[in-house]
Design a protein around this motif. Structure first.
Motif, PDB file in Angstrom:
ATOM      1  N   SER A  71       7.016  -1.482   1.971  1.00  0.00           N
ATOM      2  CA  SER A  71       6.143  -1.949   3.053  1.00  0.00           C
ATOM      3  C   SER A  71       4.566  -1.697   2.671  1.00  0.00           C
ATOM      4  CB  SER A  71       6.377  -1.223   4.180  1.00  0.00           C
ATOM      5  OG  SER A  71       7.740  -1.033   4.365  1.00  0.00           O
ATOM      6  N   THR A  72       4.216  -0.939   1.781  1.00  0.00           N
ATOM      7  CA  THR A  72       2.560  -0.936   1.707  1.00  0.00           C
ATOM      8  C   THR A  72       1.974  -1.108   0.180  1.00  0.00           C
ATOM      9  OG1 THR A  72       2.811   1.513   1.395  1.00  0.00           O
ATOM     10  CG2 THR A  72       2.260   0.459   3.563  1.00  0.00           C
ATOM     11  N   ALA A  73       2.699  -0.136  -0.708  1.00  0.00           N
ATOM     12  CA  ALA A  73       1.899  -0.470  -2.053  1.00  0.00           C
ATOM     13  C   ALA A  73       2.418  -1.633  -2.790  1.00  0.00           C
ATOM     14  CB  ALA A  73       2.511   0.970  -2.939  1.00  0.00           C
ATOM     15  N   PHE A  74       3.643  -2.113  -2.426  1.00  0.00           N
ATOM     16  CA  PHE A  74       4.175  -3.270  -3.228  1.00  0.00           C
ATOM     17  C   PHE A  74       3.668  -4.450  -2.672  1.00  0.00           C
ATOM     18  CE2 PHE A  74       7.695  -6.618  -2.451  1.00  0.00           C
ATOM     19  CZ  PHE A  74       7.723  -7.024  -3.940  1.00  0.00           C
ATOM     20  N   PRO A  75       3.244  -4.722  -1.289  1.00  0.00           N
ATOM     21  CA  PRO A  75       2.572  -5.976  -1.051  1.00  0.00           C
ATOM     22  C   PRO A  75       1.045  -5.761  -1.368  1.00  0.00           C
ATOM     23  CG  PRO A  75       3.849  -5.048   0.922  1.00  0.00           C
ATOM     24  CD  PRO A  75       4.071  -4.051  -0.304  1.00  0.00           C
ATOM     25  N   CYS A  76       0.548  -4.644  -1.302  1.00  0.00           N
ATOM     26  CA  CYS A  76      -0.788  -4.591  -1.493  1.00  0.00           C
ATOM     27  C   CYS A  76      -1.082  -4.836  -3.193  1.00  0.00           C
ATOM     28  CB  CYS A  76      -1.483  -3.250  -1.226  1.00  0.00           C
ATOM     29  SG  CYS A  76      -1.648  -2.863   0.395  1.00  0.00           S
ATOM     30  N   CYS A  77      -0.246  -4.475  -3.837  1.00  0.00           N
ATOM     31  CA  CYS A  77      -0.086  -4.788  -5.325  1.00  0.00           C
ATOM     32  C   CYS A  77      -0.154  -6.265  -5.531  1.00  0.00           C
ATOM     33  CB  CYS A  77       0.902  -3.941  -6.179  1.00  0.00           C
ATOM     34  SG  CYS A  77       0.778  -4.404  -7.959  1.00  0.00           S
ATOM     35  N   ILE A  78       0.788  -6.789  -4.916  1.00  0.00           N
ATOM     36  CA  ILE A  78       0.919  -8.333  -5.012  1.00  0.00           C
ATOM     37  C   ILE A  78      -0.334  -9.123  -4.659  1.00  0.00           C
ATOM     38  CG2 ILE A  78       2.281 -10.255  -4.239  1.00  0.00           C
ATOM     39  CD1 ILE A  78       3.991  -8.693  -6.132  1.00  0.00           C
ATOM     40  N   VAL A  79      -0.769  -8.822  -3.622  1.00  0.00           N
ATOM     41  CA  VAL A  79      -1.965  -9.852  -3.174  1.00  0.00           C
ATOM     42  C   VAL A  79      -3.290  -9.288  -3.996  1.00  0.00           C
ATOM     43  CG1 VAL A  79      -3.475 -10.259  -1.044  1.00  0.00           C
ATOM     44  CG2 VAL A  79      -0.937  -9.969  -0.753  1.00  0.00           C
ATOM     45  N   SER A  80      -3.481  -7.955  -4.108  1.00  0.00           N
ATOM     46  CA  SER A  80      -4.461  -7.611  -4.973  1.00  0.00           C
ATOM     47  C   SER A  80      -4.502  -8.313  -6.239  1.00  0.00           C
ATOM     48  CB  SER A  80      -4.637  -6.061  -5.034  1.00  0.00           C
ATOM     49  OG  SER A  80      -5.602  -5.498  -5.960  1.00  0.00           O
ATOM     50  N   SER A  81      -3.396  -8.517  -6.925  1.00  0.00           N
ATOM     51  CA  SER A  81      -3.235  -8.964  -8.361  1.00  0.00           C
ATOM     52  C   SER A  81      -3.642 -10.292  -8.330  1.00  0.00           C
ATOM     53  CB  SER A  81      -1.850  -8.818  -8.757  1.00  0.00           C
ATOM     54  OG  SER A  81      -1.399  -7.342  -8.842  1.00  0.00           O
ATOM     55  N   VAL A  82      -3.187 -11.070  -7.413  1.00  0.00           N
ATOM     56  CA  VAL A  82      -3.815 -12.394  -7.102  1.00  0.00           C
ATOM     57  C   VAL A  82      -5.240 -12.404  -7.179  1.00  0.00           C
ATOM     58  CG1 VAL A  82      -3.705 -14.576  -5.854  1.00  0.00           C
ATOM     59  CG2 VAL A  82      -1.562 -13.433  -6.223  1.00  0.00           C
ATOM     60  N   LEU A  83      -5.886 -11.636  -6.322  1.00  0.00           N
ATOM     61  CA  LEU A  83      -7.224 -11.745  -6.072  1.00  0.00           C
ATOM     62  C   LEU A  83      -8.028 -11.292  -7.379  1.00  0.00           C
ATOM     63  CD1 LEU A  83      -7.430 -10.034  -2.596  1.00  0.00           C
ATOM     64  CD2 LEU A  83      -7.682 -12.667  -3.020  1.00  0.00           C
ATOM     65  N   GLN A  84      -7.487 -10.442  -7.872  1.00  0.00           N
ATOM     66  CA  GLN A  84      -8.251 -10.064  -9.064  1.00  0.00           C
ATOM     67  C   GLN A  84      -8.129 -11.012 -10.232  1.00  0.00           C
ATOM     68  OE1 GLN A  84      -6.951  -5.966 -10.123  1.00  0.00           O
ATOM     69  NE2 GLN A  84      -6.872  -5.357  -8.344  1.00  0.00           N
TER      70      GLN A  84
ATOM     71  N   SER B 275       3.978 -10.880   1.665  1.00  0.00           N
ATOM     72  CA  SER B 275       3.011 -10.667   0.646  1.00  0.00           C
ATOM     73  C   SER B 275       2.959 -11.922  -0.510  1.00  0.00           C
ATOM     74  CB  SER B 275       2.996  -9.543   0.053  1.00  0.00           C
ATOM     75  OG  SER B 275       4.332  -9.260  -0.694  1.00  0.00           O
ATOM     76  N   ALA B 276       4.121 -12.234  -0.914  1.00  0.00           N
ATOM     77  CA  ALA B 276       4.355 -13.429  -1.951  1.00  0.00           C
ATOM     78  C   ALA B 276       3.764 -14.637  -1.168  1.00  0.00           C
ATOM     79  CB  ALA B 276       5.766 -13.736  -2.174  1.00  0.00           C
ATOM     80  N   LEU B 277       3.809 -14.941   0.129  1.00  0.00           N
ATOM     81  CA  LEU B 277       3.467 -16.139   0.487  1.00  0.00           C
ATOM     82  C   LEU B 277       1.911 -16.064   0.377  1.00  0.00           C
ATOM     83  CD1 LEU B 277       5.836 -16.738   3.601  1.00  0.00           C
ATOM     84  CD2 LEU B 277       5.468 -18.212   1.463  1.00  0.00           C
ATOM     85  N   LEU B 278       1.365 -14.891   0.894  1.00  0.00           N
ATOM     86  CA  LEU B 278      -0.104 -14.530   0.912  1.00  0.00           C
ATOM     87  C   LEU B 278      -0.564 -14.774  -0.492  1.00  0.00           C
ATOM     88  CD1 LEU B 278      -1.030 -11.539   3.066  1.00  0.00           C
ATOM     89  CD2 LEU B 278      -1.806 -13.840   3.529  1.00  0.00           C
ATOM     90  N   ALA B 279       0.093 -14.237  -1.465  1.00  0.00           N
ATOM     91  CA  ALA B 279      -0.276 -14.499  -3.028  1.00  0.00           C
ATOM     92  C   ALA B 279      -0.436 -15.992  -3.132  1.00  0.00           C
ATOM     93  CB  ALA B 279       0.716 -13.835  -3.553  1.00  0.00           C
ATOM     94  N   LEU B 280       0.601 -16.755  -2.693  1.00  0.00           N
ATOM     95  CA  LEU B 280       0.548 -18.296  -2.957  1.00  0.00           C
ATOM     96  C   LEU B 280      -0.642 -18.715  -2.226  1.00  0.00           C
ATOM     97  CD1 LEU B 280       1.924 -20.748  -4.316  1.00  0.00           C
ATOM     98  CD2 LEU B 280       3.400 -20.608  -2.031  1.00  0.00           C
ATOM     99  N   PHE B 281      -0.813 -18.456  -0.958  1.00  0.00           N
ATOM    100  CA  PHE B 281      -2.175 -19.095  -0.286  1.00  0.00           C
ATOM    101  C   PHE B 281      -3.299 -18.909  -1.264  1.00  0.00           C
ATOM    102  CE2 PHE B 281      -5.447 -18.094   2.641  1.00  0.00           C
ATOM    103  CZ  PHE B 281      -5.358 -19.669   3.426  1.00  0.00           C
TER     104      PHE B 281
END
Length: 305
Positions: free
Chosen positions: A43-56, A164-170
């Motif tokens: 619920s937290t670390a996994f979504p943050c890791c996904i979104v952060s990775s796209v941003l980085q 988080s995957a949809l946010l990553a795509l966005f």
């Protein structure tokens, strides 16, 4: 990455897993605490890791769209391979549906992300998020059908993994960024995903009935197909396709993961009397300690890792 570096990284991940096993055996991680920790990570670390990775990663918008297309094709191929393999390899008809389920769904969240992060960094995790998007959709549609369920509830797709995957795509497609303090927070929380995920897997093994699992010959048949044959087939296919090496490597690593815990959870709901999936998860996870390093080293030899 050199073969010695690959082996070093794999050993590091499995030491983390062993640390979780020892902590559980010592009573530091109880089953209830492990379940709570799993929920926290998902619920937290996994979504943050996904979104952060796209941003980085700062990847081009086209990369995310290509990754989404490849992930759809990848899972379509896995579904077709599973259907063919249960017919070619002697499999009693009553067992075929569940075996197909276990051949399609791999442990993307707890093992996939840490390993992809080690080998391909933030950009690799960004691409993997598209696989997770397709994976979550299939679990609650194709997966439910495979275990005999008829009440497909698309509202179950509304979970942190899909969000988080949809946010990553966005963010990947638009190239937009978040304020620096927000991105730093996401990165810091996401950094705990790998050690916690590997320790949770180790704790799960400590809390499982390993003796009952390893005594079922059927599970070795499924695990060998899941961990060796399918990755080798995928490796042969992606090496001749015109896709970038990182995306090709991600396909192989995802296909080489042990059976996903989602298979056990689906069976808990629709066939609670059948412990086959839960036991198969144990056997495939144990066997992956040997098969996964071999597959990854082989990828390094042919230039995919």
């Amino acid at each position: 990455m050199a073969v010695s570096g690959i082996i070093f990284q794999m050993i590091t991940l499995f030491i983390m897993m062993f640390a979780g096993y020892l902590a559980a055996r010592a009573g530091l991680i109880s089953p209830s605490f492990r379940r709570g920790l799993s929920s926290l990570v998902l619920s937290t670390a996994f979504p943050c890791c996904i979104v952060s990775s796209v941003l980085q990663s700062g990847g081009a918008p086209g990369d995310m769209v290509v990754a989404l297309g490849v992930s759809v094709a990848f899972f379509a191929l896995l579904i077709a391979l599973a259907a063919v393999l249960v017919c070619i390899v002697p499999t009693p008809k009553p067992e075929r549906s569940l075996d197909q389920l276990m051949l399609v769904f791999t442990n993307l969240a707890f093992m996939g992300i840490p390993i992809i992060q080690v080998f391909y960094g933030a950009q690799g995790v960004a691409m993997l998020s598209m696989f997770l998007l397709v994976f979550n959709f299939l679990v609650f549609t194709y997966g439910v059908m495979m275990v005999g369920g008829s009440d497909i509830k698309l509202k179950q797709l509304c979970n942190p993994g899909v969000f988080s995957a949809l946010l990553a795509l966005f963010f990947g497609v638009t190239g937009l960024r978040l304020p620096a303090p927000v991105e730093n927070t996401l990165s810091t929380i996401g950094a705990v995903n790998t050690p916690l995920a590997m320790m949770i897997i180790g704790a799960s093994l400590a809390h499982s009935d390993i003796r009952a699992a390893v005594s079922n010959p059927r599970l070795y048949r499924v695990s060998l197909l899941r961990l060796i044959l399918i990755p080798v087939i995928i490796m042969g296919i992606v090496t001749v396709l015109p896709i970038n090496r990182m995306l090709a490597g991600i396909c192989v690593i995802v296909s080489a993961m042990p059976i996903a815990s989602n298979c056990g959870m689906l069976c808990d709901v629709y066939t609670p009397q059948d412990m086959t999936a839960s036991h198969a998860i144990i056997v495939s996870t144990l066997m992956s300690a040997v098969t996964l390093p071999v597959i990854v080293v082989l990828m390094g030899v042919i230039g995919l890792a």
